[in-house]
Design an enzyme around this catalytic site. Structure first.
Site, PDB file in Angstrom:
ATOM      1  N   ASP A   3       2.821  -0.846  11.866  1.00 29.64           N
ATOM      2  CA  ASP A   3       2.703  -2.165  12.498  1.00 29.64           C
ATOM      3  C   ASP A   3       3.914  -3.050  12.213  1.00 29.64           C
ATOM      4  O   ASP A   3       3.822  -4.273  12.241  1.00 29.64           O
ATOM      5  CB  ASP A   3       1.430  -2.866  12.003  1.00 29.64           C
ATOM      6  CG  ASP A   3       1.439  -3.091  10.498  1.00 29.64           C
ATOM      7  OD1 ASP A   3       2.267  -2.474   9.795  1.00 29.64           O
ATOM      8  OD2 ASP A   3       0.615  -3.881  10.020  1.00 29.64           O
ATOM      9  N   GLY A  43       0.831  -1.209   0.000  1.00 26.80           N
ATOM     10  CA  GLY A  43       0.000   0.000   0.000  1.00 26.80           C
ATOM     11  C   GLY A  43       0.863   1.255   0.000  1.00 26.80           C
ATOM     12  O   GLY A  43       1.880   1.300   0.682  1.00 26.80           O
ATOM     13  N   ASP A  51       0.254   1.931   8.510  1.00 24.65           N
ATOM     14  CA  ASP A  51      -0.240   1.148   9.652  1.00 24.65           C
ATOM     15  C   ASP A  51       0.643   1.218  10.899  1.00 24.65           C
ATOM     16  O   ASP A  51       0.175   0.932  11.999  1.00 24.65           O
ATOM     17  CB  ASP A  51      -0.376  -0.323   9.254  1.00 24.65           C
ATOM     18  CG  ASP A  51      -1.500  -0.544   8.257  1.00 24.65           C
ATOM     19  OD1 ASP A  51      -2.382   0.321   8.160  1.00 24.65           O
ATOM     20  OD2 ASP A  51      -1.486  -1.578   7.576  1.00 24.65           O
ATOM     21  N   ARG A 111      -6.387  -3.173   8.602  1.00 20.53           N
ATOM     22  CA  ARG A 111      -7.024  -4.489   8.447  1.00 20.53           C
ATOM     23  C   ARG A 111      -6.554  -5.427   9.545  1.00 20.53           C
ATOM     24  O   ARG A 111      -7.308  -6.214  10.074  1.00 20.53           O
ATOM     25  CB  ARG A 111      -6.655  -5.056   7.069  1.00 20.53           C
ATOM     26  CG  ARG A 111      -7.809  -5.715   6.411  1.00 20.53           C
ATOM     27  CD  ARG A 111      -7.634  -6.079   4.965  1.00 20.53           C
ATOM     28  NE  ARG A 111      -6.379  -5.799   4.321  1.00 20.53           N
ATOM     29  CZ  ARG A 111      -6.292  -5.374   3.062  1.00 20.53           C
ATOM     30  NH1 ARG A 111      -7.388  -5.125   2.373  1.00 20.53           N
ATOM     31  NH2 ARG A 111      -5.120  -5.198   2.495  1.00 20.53           N
ATOM     32  N   THR A 132       4.564   2.464   5.442  1.00 21.98           N
ATOM     33  CA  THR A 132       3.178   1.998   5.536  1.00 21.98           C
ATOM     34  C   THR A 132       2.463   2.882   6.548  1.00 21.98           C
ATOM     35  O   THR A 132       3.053   3.271   7.562  1.00 21.98           O
ATOM     36  CB  THR A 132       3.068   0.525   5.987  1.00 21.98           C
ATOM     37  OG1 THR A 132       1.716   0.268   6.409  1.00 21.98           O
ATOM     38  CG2 THR A 132       3.995   0.184   7.136  1.00 21.98           C
ATOM     39  N   ARG A 141       0.671  -4.805  -5.058  1.00 22.27           N
ATOM     40  CA  ARG A 141       0.786  -6.008  -4.210  1.00 22.27           C
ATOM     41  C   ARG A 141       0.929  -7.160  -5.194  1.00 22.27           C
ATOM     42  O   ARG A 141      -0.016  -7.506  -5.881  1.00 22.27           O
ATOM     43  CB  ARG A 141      -0.475  -6.177  -3.359  1.00 22.27           C
ATOM     44  CG  ARG A 141      -0.759  -4.986  -2.426  1.00 22.27           C
ATOM     45  CD  ARG A 141      -1.854  -5.330  -1.431  1.00 22.27           C
ATOM     46  NE  ARG A 141      -2.426  -4.158  -0.783  1.00 22.27           N
ATOM     47  CZ  ARG A 141      -1.933  -3.580   0.300  1.00 22.27           C
ATOM     48  NH1 ARG A 141      -0.830  -4.040   0.842  1.00 22.27           N
ATOM     49  NH2 ARG A 141      -2.540  -2.533   0.832  1.00 22.27           N
ATOM     50  N   ASP A 176       5.830  -5.082   5.950  1.00 25.44           N
ATOM     51  CA  ASP A 176       6.507  -6.353   6.238  1.00 25.44           C
ATOM     52  C   ASP A 176       6.358  -7.364   5.104  1.00 25.44           C
ATOM     53  O   ASP A 176       7.273  -8.152   4.858  1.00 25.44           O
ATOM     54  CB  ASP A 176       6.053  -6.927   7.581  1.00 25.44           C
ATOM     55  CG  ASP A 176       4.585  -7.236   7.614  1.00 25.44           C
ATOM     56  OD1 ASP A 176       3.824  -6.580   6.886  1.00 25.44           O
ATOM     57  OD2 ASP A 176       4.189  -8.147   8.369  1.00 25.44           O
TER      58      ASP A 176
HETATM   59  O1  F6P Z   1      -1.419  -1.573   4.814  1.00 26.02           O
HETATM   60  C1  F6P Z   1      -1.896  -0.307   4.554  1.00 26.02           C
HETATM   61  C2  F6P Z   1      -3.400  -0.313   4.378  1.00 26.02           C
HETATM   62  O2  F6P Z   1      -3.832   0.976   4.070  1.00 26.02           O
HETATM   63  C3  F6P Z   1      -4.193  -0.878   5.539  1.00 26.02           C
HETATM   64  O3  F6P Z   1      -4.414   0.034   6.588  1.00 26.02           O
HETATM   65  C4  F6P Z   1      -5.460  -1.279   4.859  1.00 26.02           C
HETATM   66  O4  F6P Z   1      -6.117  -2.270   5.597  1.00 26.02           O
HETATM   67  C5  F6P Z   1      -4.980  -1.781   3.537  1.00 26.02           C
HETATM   68  O5  F6P Z   1      -3.740  -1.155   3.291  1.00 26.02           O
HETATM   69  C6  F6P Z   1      -5.904  -1.519   2.387  1.00 26.02           C
HETATM   70  O6  F6P Z   1      -5.336  -2.060   1.252  1.00 26.02           O
HETATM   71  P1  F6P Z   1      -5.872  -1.798  -0.206  1.00 26.02           P
HETATM   72  O7  F6P Z   1      -5.560  -0.379  -0.579  1.00 26.02           O
HETATM   73  O8  F6P Z   1      -5.143  -2.778  -1.046  1.00 26.02           O
HETATM   74  O9  F6P Z   1      -7.346  -2.012  -0.173  1.00 26.02           O
END
Ligand code: F6P
Length: 323
Positions: free
Chosen positions: A130, A11, A128, A172, A126, A72, A103
């Site tokens: 995390d 992301g 997050d 998520r 990121t 991704r 990660d």
């Molecule tokens: O990992 C970053 C993030 O924004 C999370 O907070 C979220 O759950 C996810 O990516 C959403 O991913 P996507 O943009 O692929 O829907």
């Protein structure tokens, strides 16, 4: 090492551009060749690799998203995909790679390093926050500030109508964004994936707040909460209580875009320079992190092995403050 590549993966996060800029300019400063790889590992497999210079990254420090774009990439999970990626790098004599991502991106970097000897260094990018091995990831500060501004706006309308709002923020698998937004936005309740959500207990807490004189309330819900997303939580609360006329606001991807904060830009700049210096000093299979005020190098695997930054103490403080 004569040539270094840089890519963004997973992301996007505000500050990734500032990190790309830092990497490119730090490489240029050392008289080494630098290449930008488009669309993360996907572009690496496809050979979407272009030479960059100091001017390629002019005027991007303040821009959200990532100029190199990101993806991704499923194919990189397979050894065959990684072999194709390594071949693309060999073709251009690129020996070092800076991977800006979370990660999942680091796992890919680890495999590329182990299987094909590509010297990889990770930069934590990121929203997050995390990842183990660092106190802060690039993008988190911007994301929570955007979300808190949104919560402030929701509070205005919530107070005007004496309403309860369920505000959904990203995360998520991680409740860190939700918890920090809850604390900074003065939320009455914060629901995170890390802590089991008990709907009757949530209803009881809302009733307590109401009995304490609160007429409007904000419940921050991480999108990955075990009780469901904000809409589902609101529905479940309505099914078992008098709180039936509530509203839901989903902040969603709004918090991934926009101009990075000064904090994220500075962090990205420092980490980018450190990543390049580490690569040129012969380091590989490591990530750059920040501990307190100091930059540190940690094994890439710390990103997933040392997770668990979520501290229940935050929940306790949130409860004290929302009385
Ligand atoms: O990992 C970053 C993030 O924004 C999370 O907070 C979220 O759950 C996810 O990516 C959403 O991913 P996507 O943009 O692929 O829907």
């Amino acid at each position: 090492m004569e040539r270094i590549g840089v890519l963004t993966s997973g992301g996007d996060a505000p500050g990734m551009n500032a990190a790309i800029r830092a990497v490119v300019r730090a490489v240029v400063a050392r008289g080494v060749g630098v290449f930008g790889i488009r669309r993360g590992y996907q572009g690496l497999i496809e050979g979407a690799i272009e030479p960059m210079n100091a001017r390629s990254v002019s005027g991007i420090i303040n821009r959200g998203g990532t100029m190199l774009q990101t993806a991704r990439c499923q194919a990189f999970h397979d050894a065959e995909g990684r072999a194709r990626a390594a071949a693309q790098l060999r073709e251009l004599s690129i020996e070092g790679l800076v991977v800006i991502g979370g990660d999942g991106s680091y796992r890919g970097a680890q495999a590329l390093h182990a299987e094909h000897g590509v010297a990889c260094i990770g930069l934590p990018g990121t929203i997050d926050n995390d990842i183990g091995g660092t106190d802060y990831t690039i993008g988190f500060d911007t994301a929570i500030n955007v979300a808190v501004e949104a919560i402030d706006r929701v509070r205005d309308t919530a107070a005007s109508h004496d309403r309860i709002f369920f505000v959904e923020v990203m995360g998520r698998h991680s409740g860190y964004i939700a918890m920090m937004c809850g604390l900074a936005g003065g939320a009455e309740e914060v629901l995170t994936p890390e802590e089991p959500t008990d709907i009757p207990a949530l209803v009881a807490a809302l009733r307590r707040s109401r009995d304490n004189g609160k007429r409007s309330m904000i419940v921050v819900v991480a999108e990955g909460d075990d009780a469901g997303n904000a809409l589902q939580v609101a529905k479940r609360v309505a099914e078992v209580s008098e709180f039936t006329d509530t509203r839901v606001a989903v902040i969603g991807h709004l918090q991934r875009g926009g101009s990075p904060t000064a904090f994220d830009r500075v962090l990205a700049g420092r980490m980018g320079v450190r990543a390049v210096e580490a690569l040129l000093a012969g380091e590989a299979g490591k990530m750059v992190g920040v501990r307190g005020l100091e930059l540190v190098l940690a094994p890439l695997s710390d990103a997933w092995e040392q997770r668990g930054r979520f501290d229940p103490e935050y929940s306790r403080i949130a409860r004290v403050l929302s009385v």
